[in-house]
Design an enzyme around this catalytic site. Structure first.
Site, PDB file in Angstrom:
ATOM      1  N   ASN A 214     -23.990   6.897 -12.419  1.00  0.00           N
ATOM      2  CA  ASN A 214     -22.779   6.410 -13.090  1.00  0.00           C
ATOM      3  C   ASN A 214     -21.566   6.783 -12.238  1.00  0.00           C
ATOM      4  O   ASN A 214     -21.707   7.402 -11.192  1.00  0.00           O
ATOM      5  CB  ASN A 214     -22.677   6.967 -14.520  1.00  0.00           C
ATOM      6  CG  ASN A 214     -22.614   8.481 -14.521  1.00  0.00           C
ATOM      7  OD1 ASN A 214     -21.682   9.065 -13.998  1.00  0.00           O
ATOM      8  ND2 ASN A 214     -23.644   9.121 -15.090  1.00  0.00           N
ATOM      9  N   ILE A 312     -28.817  18.185 -22.439  1.00  0.00           N
ATOM     10  CA  ILE A 312     -28.596  19.572 -22.003  1.00  0.00           C
ATOM     11  C   ILE A 312     -27.681  20.303 -22.990  1.00  0.00           C
ATOM     12  O   ILE A 312     -27.962  21.431 -23.406  1.00  0.00           O
ATOM     13  CB  ILE A 312     -27.997  19.591 -20.572  1.00  0.00           C
ATOM     14  CG1 ILE A 312     -28.907  18.795 -19.628  1.00  0.00           C
ATOM     15  CG2 ILE A 312     -27.821  21.015 -20.069  1.00  0.00           C
ATOM     16  CD1 ILE A 312     -28.314  18.496 -18.275  1.00  0.00           C
ATOM     17  N   LYS A 348     -24.520  17.545 -31.919  1.00  0.00           N
ATOM     18  CA  LYS A 348     -24.926  18.305 -30.729  1.00  0.00           C
ATOM     19  C   LYS A 348     -25.029  19.798 -31.010  1.00  0.00           C
ATOM     20  O   LYS A 348     -25.641  20.530 -30.244  1.00  0.00           O
ATOM     21  CB  LYS A 348     -23.911  18.095 -29.608  1.00  0.00           C
ATOM     22  CG  LYS A 348     -23.754  16.630 -29.189  1.00  0.00           C
ATOM     23  CD  LYS A 348     -24.607  16.306 -28.006  1.00  0.00           C
ATOM     24  CE  LYS A 348     -24.322  14.899 -27.500  1.00  0.00           C
ATOM     25  NZ  LYS A 348     -25.053  14.575 -26.300  1.00  0.00           N
TER      26      LYS A 348
HETATM   27  O1  C5P Z   1     -24.072  11.824 -26.079  1.00  0.00           O
HETATM   28  P1  C5P Z   1     -22.989  11.832 -25.024  1.00  0.00           P
HETATM   29  O2  C5P Z   1     -23.499  11.507 -23.649  1.00  0.00           O
HETATM   30  O3  C5P Z   1     -21.773  11.073 -25.408  1.00  0.00           O
HETATM   31  O4  C5P Z   1     -22.539  13.361 -25.004  1.00  0.00           O
HETATM   32  C1  C5P Z   1     -21.613  13.840 -24.092  1.00  0.00           C
HETATM   33  C2  C5P Z   1     -21.723  15.324 -23.989  1.00  0.00           C
HETATM   34  O5  C5P Z   1     -23.084  15.721 -23.941  1.00  0.00           O
HETATM   35  C3  C5P Z   1     -21.122  15.840 -22.695  1.00  0.00           C
HETATM   36  O6  C5P Z   1     -20.676  17.158 -22.925  1.00  0.00           O
HETATM   37  C4  C5P Z   1     -22.312  15.819 -21.745  1.00  0.00           C
HETATM   38  O7  C5P Z   1     -22.148  16.714 -20.670  1.00  0.00           O
HETATM   39  C5  C5P Z   1     -23.433  16.237 -22.665  1.00  0.00           C
HETATM   40  N1  C5P Z   1     -24.735  15.663 -22.332  1.00  0.00           N
HETATM   41  C6  C5P Z   1     -25.737  16.495 -21.837  1.00  0.00           C
HETATM   42  N2  C5P Z   1     -26.976  15.979 -21.581  1.00  0.00           N
HETATM   43  C7  C5P Z   1     -27.238  14.677 -21.798  1.00  0.00           C
HETATM   44  C8  C5P Z   1     -26.227  13.820 -22.287  1.00  0.00           C
HETATM   45  C9  C5P Z   1     -24.986  14.357 -22.549  1.00  0.00           C
HETATM   46  O8  C5P Z   1     -25.502  17.685 -21.624  1.00  0.00           O
HETATM   47  N3  C5P Z   1     -28.426  14.206 -21.539  1.00  0.00           N
END
Ligand code: C5P
Length: 416
Positions: A214, A312, A348
């Site tokens: 991305n 994560i 989250k």
């Molecule tokens: O669900 P979304 O991608 O919108 O969430 C964004 C947040 O989750 C950010 O803090 C991003 O660093 C974290 N994230 C993560 N691992 C993922 C997807 C998002 O740590 N696979």
């Protein structure tokens, strides 16, 4: 101690403008240099000559004066002070500040400044009580503007109540106090704390030469790592592929994929605070090919079967062991940003969310600025549009303040 301090004093309209003369004297006695800006309304009550005589400096009155602009532009004027003070601050100038209007030199200085701002309101009690004024004050306070007074008492208009300009001595004392605080050397407030920051995109391999990625630049995450380190924290940055240099004073671990990022983060734990600013790919190719996929004449293009990546932020937030005391996530949303971010915070399991609207053009991947909301258990705060470095500094300050207020919690994990 104050000989090197300089303020810009904006005198706006109102009968209390005469008190600004006394204020200048009190400040000069304490060694503060005062440079005055007089609005058109203010000039109905005091003359530029009296301000110039007391401040022993030029008085700025006209935004479009060629001489003024030649000698010192309004931008320079707004930046060369330690503090901008509006005293008296009329209901009109407060409304203009709130709306971000810049139609004279005073409001232009106020909009252009990057320095702290203090206002000492003075107006009729009904104007003060009006919801418009109170809303404006609330907005300005939220943006960090300091407000001194007004006092209660009889008014020039014959009414009684709140709206009298605070006494010059009180305003001068508040100015001195602010100057001392603003120029005091900053203690590294996060000394002894450890931090984990994720940044950048992830690259999810398709085959040895191709990947899914991305447009994340990593600028915000890297700036946060640097800002936490500047506050004295021991910072580990786990970064996906970016063009950025490793921030100074930060241990940087470079990874490619989401799975590698999670593994690296797990190794860094335990930490006191974790900030997940990376734009982690939601999916990866289920079976990345071991050798380069070949285009074959006449055969159909390959179909990529995707599977979900580990989350994560969610994993670390819900870790039964080693969960950081403060977990901060990011949310890039379009429309209803705050509502979506509040819901995301719950999903989250993190403590705070930094949310931005990627549909407005601010906070888009790769840009220099960011306009964010900070979502905490206490509610949502709207931050002004700032550079990514400023967002990072402000977040680091908030994290430091959070830990300072948690001193009654004895056990905070520190990396050995
Ligand atoms: O669900 P979304 O991608 O919108 O969430 C964004 C947040 O989750 C950010 O803090 C991003 O660093 C974290 N994230 C993560 N691992 C993922 C997807 C998002 O740590 N696979």
């Amino acid at each position: 101690m104050t000989a090197s301090h300089r303020i810009v004093l904006i005198v706006s309209g109102g009968i209390a403008a005469y008190k600004s003369l006394e204020l200048i004297r009190r400040l000069r006695e304490r060694g503060v240099a005062v440079r005055c800006v007089l609005t058109k309304g203010g000039a109905e009550f005091v003359t530029p000559l009296s301000l110039a005589a007391l401040s022993e400096d030029k008085v700025y009155t006209d935004l479009f004066s060629l001489t003024d602009e030649f000698e010192m532009g309004h931008i320079q004027l707004s930046r060369q002070a330690d503090l901008i003070v509006v005293a008296p601050a009329s209901a009109d100038i407060l409304a203009k500040m709130t709306a971000g209007l810049a139609d004279d030199i005073a409001t232009t200085v106020l909009l252009a400044t990057d320095k702290p701002v203090m206002v000492a309101p003075a107006m009729n009690v009904r104007m003060w009580d009006h919801p418009a004024t109170q809303d404006n004050l609330a907005t300005l306070k939220r943006r960090g503007v300091r407000v001194i007074g007004p006092d209660e008492g009889p008014m020039a208009c014959g009414e009684f109540g709140y709206g009298r300009l605070s006494e010059p001595e009180t305003i001068a004392a508040a100015i001195l106090d602010a100057l001392k605080k603003d120029t005091a050397p900053k203690r590294p407030l996060l000394a002894g704390r450890s931090a984990l920051v994720t940044s950048g995109p992830t690259h999810e391999p398709i085959d040895p030469v191709r990947y899914i990625a991305n447009r994340s630049s990593g600028k915000q995450g890297h700036a946060i790592a640097a800002a936490l380190a500047a506050q004295g924290a021991q910072v580990t940055l786990v970064s996906g592929p970016t063009r950025l240099d490793d921030p100074a004073g930060v241990e940087t671990i470079r990874v490619e994929s989401a799975q590698e990022m999670l593994d690296a983060c797990r190794k860094v734990l335990p930490v006191d605070v974790a900030v997940f600013a990376a734009a982690v790919a939601d999916w990866r190719v289920e079976q990345a090919a071991d050798s380069k996929l070949k285009k074959q004449d006449g055969s159909a293009p390959p179909t990529l079967s995707l599977t979900e990546n580990p989350d994560i932020l969610k994993t670390v937030s819900s870790a039964p062991k080693d969960r950081p005391a403060l977990v901060v996530g990011f949310a890039a949303e379009t429309g209803s940003v705050v509502e979506k971010a509040i819901a995301k915070r719950g999903r989250k399991g993190c403590d705070w969310i930094v949310a931005n609207d990627v549909s407005t053009g601010s906070g888009t991947f790769g840009g220099e600025d960011n306009q964010v909301h900070l979502i905490t258990p206490e509610g949502a705060e709207e931050w002004p549009r700032l550079s990514k470095a400023e967002v990072a500094e402000r977040l680091a300050d908030r994290i430091a303040a959070h830990f300072a207020s948690e001193t009654d919690k004895p056990v905070l994990i520190q990396k050995g």
